[in-house]
Design a protein around this motif. Structure first.
Motif, PDB file in Angstrom:
ATOM      1  N   SER A 189      41.974  45.052  31.969  1.00  0.00           N
ATOM      2  CA  SER A 189      42.209  44.930  33.400  1.00  0.00           C
ATOM      3  C   SER A 189      41.995  46.273  34.083  1.00  0.00           C
ATOM      4  O   SER A 189      42.129  47.335  33.459  1.00  0.00           O
ATOM      5  N   ALA A 194      41.969  40.491  43.060  1.00  0.00           N
ATOM      6  CA  ALA A 194      42.626  41.795  43.205  1.00  0.00           C
ATOM      7  C   ALA A 194      44.000  41.610  43.846  1.00  0.00           C
ATOM      8  O   ALA A 194      44.103  41.305  45.036  1.00  0.00           O
ATOM      9  N   VAL A 209      43.434  43.993  38.625  1.00  0.00           N
ATOM     10  CA  VAL A 209      42.383  42.971  38.579  1.00  0.00           C
ATOM     11  C   VAL A 209      42.114  42.588  37.134  1.00  0.00           C
ATOM     12  O   VAL A 209      41.806  43.456  36.312  1.00  0.00           O
TER      13      VAL A 209
END
Length: 239
Positions: free
Chosen positions: A8, A94, A236
């Motif tokens: 991530s 996001a 994200v």
């Protein structure tokens, strides 16, 4: 976690490089603090461009210092109402937390594909917002031993002075948070309490960006400035 697992993305912004004028100068991402809405949107677009993610895939919250956790599965047209944590299993979305002394907490289990952005101020941290976020992630398939936690710039215990009864109360609910400030008065170190809490939940992969927002003019600080902007934490999941 397998070395082949894609990681991530997690990042924190500061107050530099944006379009807002004082007292919000200059990279203010908060739309609720009295700043010019055009400047805020230009700053949010710059964040999206810098990350290479479409602006509409950024999810913001209407943060109210609650312990409410909300699961999102795609883009939304406005800030998610009345929540202080966002959790998702959707890659490329996001999740954004806005702060100006509170602790931004970014969580991810990249094996299970679950991520969270958490607004952990004194009240929310006391009332279990991080614990509830981890529990929600586990409900969605995450395992505590696979969760990575990144805590961002926030008010440090050395400068976060509060009345002693308040510090005692927070310590009761978030052990490890009561400290003495550099003035020798009662204080709270929310990050320290959260680190202990995360370890107790089985989350052992914890990193901290130790900057103090009150002490550093690189960051917005409500306690230092009053009227001011908000910096962001963003997480994200990989696509």
């Amino acid at each position: 976690m397998s070395d082949s697992t894609r990681r991530s993305r997690k990042l924190f912004t500061n107050r530099r490089g944006g379009f807002s004028l004082p007292p919000y100068g200059s990279f203010n991402l908060g739309a609720h603090v009295g700043d010019d809405s055009v400047a805020v949107e230009k700053n949010r677009q710059r964040l999206a461009d810098g990350m290479g993610i479409a602006r509409e895939r950024f999810v913001y919250m209407e943060q109210i210092h609650s312990n409410t956790v909300t699961v999102v599965d795609g883009p939304v047209s406005a800030a998610v109402p009345a929540t202080d944590a966002l959790v998702t299993t959707t890659p490329g979305l996001a999740l954004v937390v806005l702060v100006a002394d509170c602790v931004p907490v970014l969580l991810s289990d990249d094996v299970a594909g679950v991520a969270a952005a958490v607004h952990a101020g004194r009240i929310g941290a006391r009332n279990g917002i991080v614990r509830r976020s981890v529990e929600k992630m586990v409900e969605l398939g995450a395992r505590p031993e696979n969760i990575h936690a990144l805590l961002g710039p926030a008010a440090s215990g050395a400068r976060y002075e509060v009345p002693e009864p308040m510090a005692v109360d927070v310590e009761k609910h978030l052990p490890g948070s009561k400290v003495w400030t550099q003035q020798g008065t009662a204080g709270i170190d929310v990050r320290a309490g959260l680190i202990r809490q995360l370890y107790g939940l089985g989350v052992s992969h914890v990193n901290v960006e130790p900057s103090c927002t009150i002490g550093s003019e690189e960051y917005f600080s409500y306690r230092r400035e009053g009227a001011t902007g908000r910096q962001a934490g963003v997480v994200v999941l990989p696509e």
